[in-house]
Design a protein around this motif. Structure first.
Motif, PDB file in Angstrom:
ATOM      1  N   ASP A  48       1.167  -1.300  -0.597  1.00  0.00           N
ATOM      2  CA  ASP A  48       0.288  -0.280  -0.093  1.00  0.00           C
ATOM      3  C   ASP A  48       1.018   1.162   0.231  1.00  0.00           C
ATOM      4  O   ASP A  48       1.806   1.078   0.461  1.00  0.00           O
ATOM      5  CB  ASP A  48      -0.180  -0.244   1.742  1.00  0.00           C
ATOM      6  CG  ASP A  48      -1.489   1.325   1.510  1.00  0.00           C
ATOM      7  OD1 ASP A  48      -2.333   1.500   1.124  1.00  0.00           O
ATOM      8  OD2 ASP A  48      -1.295   1.812   2.673  1.00  0.00           O
ATOM      9  N   ASP A  50      -0.124   4.703   0.621  1.00  0.00           N
ATOM     10  CA  ASP A  50      -0.618   5.635   1.562  1.00  0.00           C
ATOM     11  C   ASP A  50       0.018   5.580   3.421  1.00  0.00           C
ATOM     12  O   ASP A  50      -1.101   4.584   3.408  1.00  0.00           O
ATOM     13  CB  ASP A  50      -1.173   6.676   1.049  1.00  0.00           C
ATOM     14  CG  ASP A  50      -1.189   7.304   0.166  1.00  0.00           C
ATOM     15  OD1 ASP A  50      -0.799   8.163   0.120  1.00  0.00           O
ATOM     16  OD2 ASP A  50      -2.120   7.565  -0.569  1.00  0.00           O
ATOM     17  N   ARG A 191     -16.881  14.722   8.498  1.00  0.00           N
ATOM     18  CA  ARG A 191     -16.735  13.806   7.848  1.00  0.00           C
ATOM     19  C   ARG A 191     -16.362  14.111   6.336  1.00  0.00           C
ATOM     20  O   ARG A 191     -15.967  14.045   5.596  1.00  0.00           O
ATOM     21  CB  ARG A 191     -17.727  11.930   8.166  1.00  0.00           C
ATOM     22  CG  ARG A 191     -17.132  11.275   7.406  1.00  0.00           C
ATOM     23  CD  ARG A 191     -15.909   9.925   8.059  1.00  0.00           C
ATOM     24  NE  ARG A 191     -14.682  10.574   7.515  1.00  0.00           N
ATOM     25  CZ  ARG A 191     -14.354  10.303   6.387  1.00  0.00           C
ATOM     26  NH1 ARG A 191     -14.998   9.673   5.914  1.00  0.00           N
ATOM     27  NH2 ARG A 191     -13.172  11.020   6.363  1.00  0.00           N
ATOM     28  N   ASP A 195     -13.127  14.036   4.034  1.00  0.00           N
ATOM     29  CA  ASP A 195     -13.510  13.615   2.416  1.00  0.00           C
ATOM     30  C   ASP A 195     -12.831  14.548   1.336  1.00  0.00           C
ATOM     31  O   ASP A 195     -12.132  14.023   0.954  1.00  0.00           O
ATOM     32  CB  ASP A 195     -15.290  12.931   2.222  1.00  0.00           C
ATOM     33  CG  ASP A 195     -15.148  11.939   1.245  1.00  0.00           C
ATOM     34  OD1 ASP A 195     -14.357  11.518   1.219  1.00  0.00           O
ATOM     35  OD2 ASP A 195     -16.241  12.253   0.265  1.00  0.00           O
ATOM     36  N   HIS A 198      -9.772  15.364   1.452  1.00  0.00           N
ATOM     37  CA  HIS A 198      -9.312  14.020   0.048  1.00  0.00           C
ATOM     38  C   HIS A 198      -8.944  14.289  -1.075  1.00  0.00           C
ATOM     39  O   HIS A 198      -8.483  13.613  -2.433  1.00  0.00           O
ATOM     40  CB  HIS A 198      -9.395  13.368   0.314  1.00  0.00           C
ATOM     41  CG  HIS A 198      -8.804  12.432   2.225  1.00  0.00           C
ATOM     42  ND1 HIS A 198      -7.663  11.942   2.358  1.00  0.00           N
ATOM     43  CD2 HIS A 198      -9.585  12.847   3.221  1.00  0.00           C
ATOM     44  CE1 HIS A 198      -7.283  12.006   4.240  1.00  0.00           C
ATOM     45  NE2 HIS A 198      -8.358  12.100   4.328  1.00  0.00           N
ATOM     46  N   ARG A 199     -10.382  14.848  -2.042  1.00  0.00           N
ATOM     47  CA  ARG A 199     -11.072  14.674  -2.949  1.00  0.00           C
ATOM     48  C   ARG A 199     -10.831  16.142  -4.134  1.00  0.00           C
ATOM     49  O   ARG A 199     -10.200  15.281  -5.129  1.00  0.00           O
ATOM     50  CB  ARG A 199     -12.154  14.136  -3.187  1.00  0.00           C
ATOM     51  CG  ARG A 199     -12.993  12.736  -2.680  1.00  0.00           C
ATOM     52  CD  ARG A 199     -13.713  12.239  -3.328  1.00  0.00           C
ATOM     53  NE  ARG A 199     -15.209  12.875  -1.946  1.00  0.00           N
ATOM     54  CZ  ARG A 199     -15.644  14.018  -2.390  1.00  0.00           C
ATOM     55  NH1 ARG A 199     -16.167  14.272  -3.107  1.00  0.00           N
ATOM     56  NH2 ARG A 199     -17.017  14.546  -1.605  1.00  0.00           N
ATOM     57  N   ASP A 353      -1.587  -0.594   5.675  1.00  0.00           N
ATOM     58  CA  ASP A 353      -1.406   0.000   6.677  1.00  0.00           C
ATOM     59  C   ASP A 353      -3.033   0.305   7.707  1.00  0.00           C
ATOM     60  O   ASP A 353      -3.225   0.328   9.044  1.00  0.00           O
ATOM     61  CB  ASP A 353      -1.558   1.849   7.249  1.00  0.00           C
ATOM     62  CG  ASP A 353      -2.249   2.894   6.164  1.00  0.00           C
ATOM     63  OD1 ASP A 353      -2.657   1.583   5.030  1.00  0.00           O
ATOM     64  OD2 ASP A 353      -3.224   3.178   6.883  1.00  0.00           O
TER      65      ASP A 353
HETATM   66  N1  LIG Z   1     -12.021  10.313  -0.279  1.00  0.00           N
HETATM   67  C1  LIG Z   1     -11.646  10.290   1.019  1.00  0.00           C
HETATM   68  N2  LIG Z   1     -10.275   9.244   0.638  1.00  0.00           N
HETATM   69  C2  LIG Z   1      -9.414   9.483   1.344  1.00  0.00           C
HETATM   70  C3  LIG Z   1     -10.008   9.214   3.209  1.00  0.00           C
HETATM   71  N3  LIG Z   1      -8.699   9.105   3.691  1.00  0.00           N
HETATM   72  C4  LIG Z   1      -7.534   9.085   3.030  1.00  0.00           C
HETATM   73  N4  LIG Z   1      -8.202   8.810   2.082  1.00  0.00           N
HETATM   74  C5  LIG Z   1      -7.971   8.713   0.706  1.00  0.00           C
HETATM   75  O1  LIG Z   1      -7.005   7.388   0.223  1.00  0.00           O
HETATM   76  C6  LIG Z   1      -6.097   6.741  -0.440  1.00  0.00           C
HETATM   77  C7  LIG Z   1      -5.267   6.319   0.567  1.00  0.00           C
HETATM   78  O2  LIG Z   1      -4.180   5.452  -0.046  1.00  0.00           O
HETATM   79  P1  LIG Z   1      -3.590   4.370  -0.206  1.00  0.00           P
HETATM   80  O3  LIG Z   1      -2.064   3.978  -0.305  1.00  0.00           O
HETATM   81  O4  LIG Z   1      -3.671   3.604   1.207  1.00  0.00           O
HETATM   82  O5  LIG Z   1      -4.175   2.264  -0.244  1.00  0.00           O
HETATM   83  C8  LIG Z   1      -4.878   8.562   0.061  1.00  0.00           C
HETATM   84  O6  LIG Z   1      -5.176   8.983  -1.918  1.00  0.00           O
HETATM   85  C9  LIG Z   1      -5.665   8.928   1.058  1.00  0.00           C
HETATM   86  O7  LIG Z   1      -6.223  10.718   0.164  1.00  0.00           O
HETATM   87  C10 LIG Z   1     -11.581   9.951   3.551  1.00  0.00           C
HETATM   88  O8  LIG Z   1     -11.672  10.380   3.727  1.00  0.00           O
HETATM   89  N5  LIG Z   1     -12.024  10.254   1.886  1.00  0.00           N
END
Ligand SMILES: Nc1nc2c(ncn2[C@@H]2O[C@H](COP(=O)(O)O)[C@@H](O)[C@H]2O)c(=O)[nH]1
Ligand SMILES: [Mg+2]
Length: 372
Positions: A48, A50, A191, A195, A198-199, A353
């Protein structure tokens, strides 16, 4: 914290089990084990990205997520501007805690789901309050979604801290939160704001600008990958991050070993992997019934091409040479088998992780065969 929210009494040690004796081995070198594994059966080792290969610095990365979340609460969801002055203590929350969304509580339980420590916001609850809310030793809640949220990834420390601050804030300033808001509603707002961070690029744009500020350098990664490859095993990456961000992070992590570090787009780090799958949508990626299509990613442009036809059907794949391209998006564990030419998940060791986010369908169903 310059707000109506109550200052936390103390940090860190609240949730931790005191160690019996001082540890002489650094945490990075300690090995924790809950099953045995014969490495002779493993032909492919995957990672993995992140919080596994990329160890984020919580003091900067989680703080970025925390402040980005507050900005969204204020700008998009009508929370008061004074939240913008709040501060984040990245050492306060730890993984393993459970948020009681309806009651505004943060719980630490033992493995029998007995609530050992409970805080309402940042105030420790008395034994009587705890028993009134969570019963005695005989009657136990399941402490599952939708009423509870498990803080089981490092990504959630900021949102747990912010939830506790908002609980205190609402208790002392009920008129200042949007009308009709209760604790569970606040949790949902936090939440969805996290989210979105991250997006929509709030986090990833900043990390891409200055990876060293947010990610720990780790000089052990490349030698480890080289060692695995030298042993004859395939190596692969399966991440939920998309290609552009994966490329930035992996370039940074493998950068010190590359001759041309001046170019951020040389993709040289790809030489340490046989297959790279981005945008994998774990945990469903590893479920046998997942039929998500696989796309090939063109590394320079980031363009997606349909890859299903190029890697062939499961039956014919055994007679086909491994494809020369190695970066993909989407797909499922069946595609991974074909790309790596492995017959069964039991030949694959996957290092992650987050057991629920990475491979588990639910708390009870483990993906068949995969070693984790
Ligand atoms: N849309 C969201 N993305 C999220 C959130 N928490 C984490 N993340 C994203 O997931 C991937 C994890 O990557 P990996 O390598 O561990 O598979 C990473 O891009 C984060 O930014 C969330 O709450 N919402
Ligand atoms: Mg991860």
């Amino acid at each position: 914290m310059d707000s109506g929210a109550v200052e936390p009494a103390s940090t860190g040690a609240i949730w931790s089990t005191p160690s019996v004796e001082p540890r002489s081995i650094s945490i990075g070198k300690q090995i924790f084990c809950n099953r045995s594994l014969n490495m002779r059966n493993i032909t492919a080792v995957g990672f993995d990205m992140d919080y596994t290969l990329a160890q984020y610095k919580p003091e900067t990365f989680e703080a970025l997520a925390y402040h980005g979340t507050i900005e969204k609460l204020v700008k998009d969801l009508n929370y008061p501007e004074e939240l913008l002055t709040w501060q984040f203590d990245w050492k306060y929350m730890v993984r393993g805690l459970v948020l009681d969304k309806k009651r505004g509580n943060i719980l630490k339980m033992d493995r029998h789901k007995y609530v050992k420590v409970a805080y309402h916001g940042f105030r420790e609850m008395s034994k009587e309050e705890k028993v009134a809310a969570y019963g005695s030793t005989l009657i136990r809640d399941s402490f599952d979604e939708p009423d509870y949220a498990l803080i089981d990834t490092l990504f959630s420390l900021g949102e747990a801290y912010l939830f506790a601050q908002l609980v205190d804030f609402m208790d002392s300033n009920p008129a200042k939160v949007p009308s009709g808001t209760d604790y569970a509603h606040m949790y949902r707002d936090v939440r969805s704001a996290v989210d979105l961070c991250h997006r929509d690029g709030t986090l990833k744009r900043m990390v891409a600008k200055e990876p060293s500020r947010y990610i720990n350098e780790d000089l052990a990664i490349v030698p480890m990958l080289q060692m695995l490859r030298k042993s004859g095993r395939s190596t692969f990456l399966v991440t939920n991050s998309l290609w552009d961000y994966t490329d930035v992070v992996m370039n940074y992590l493998c950068g010190p070993y590359m001759s041309d570090v001046s170019s951020s787009h040389n993709h040289k780090w790809l030489e340490y992997f046989d297959v790279v799958i981005t945008g994998s949508s774990k945990p469903s990626f590893f479920h046998d019934d997942n039929r998500t299509g696989l796309f090939e990613v063109e590394p320079d442009s980031g363009k997606l091409l349909n890859a299903d036809l190029q890697i062939g059907s499961p039956r014919s794949s055994q007679h086909q040479p491994k494809p020369i391209h190695k970066v993909y998006q989407g797909g499922n564990v069946g595609h991974l088998h074909r790309l790596l030419s492995v017959a069964s998940s039991s030949q694959i060791l996957y290092v992650g992780d987050h057991i629920y986010g990475d491979i588990l369908r639910s708390k009870k169903v483990l993906v068949g065969g995969l070693c984790w």
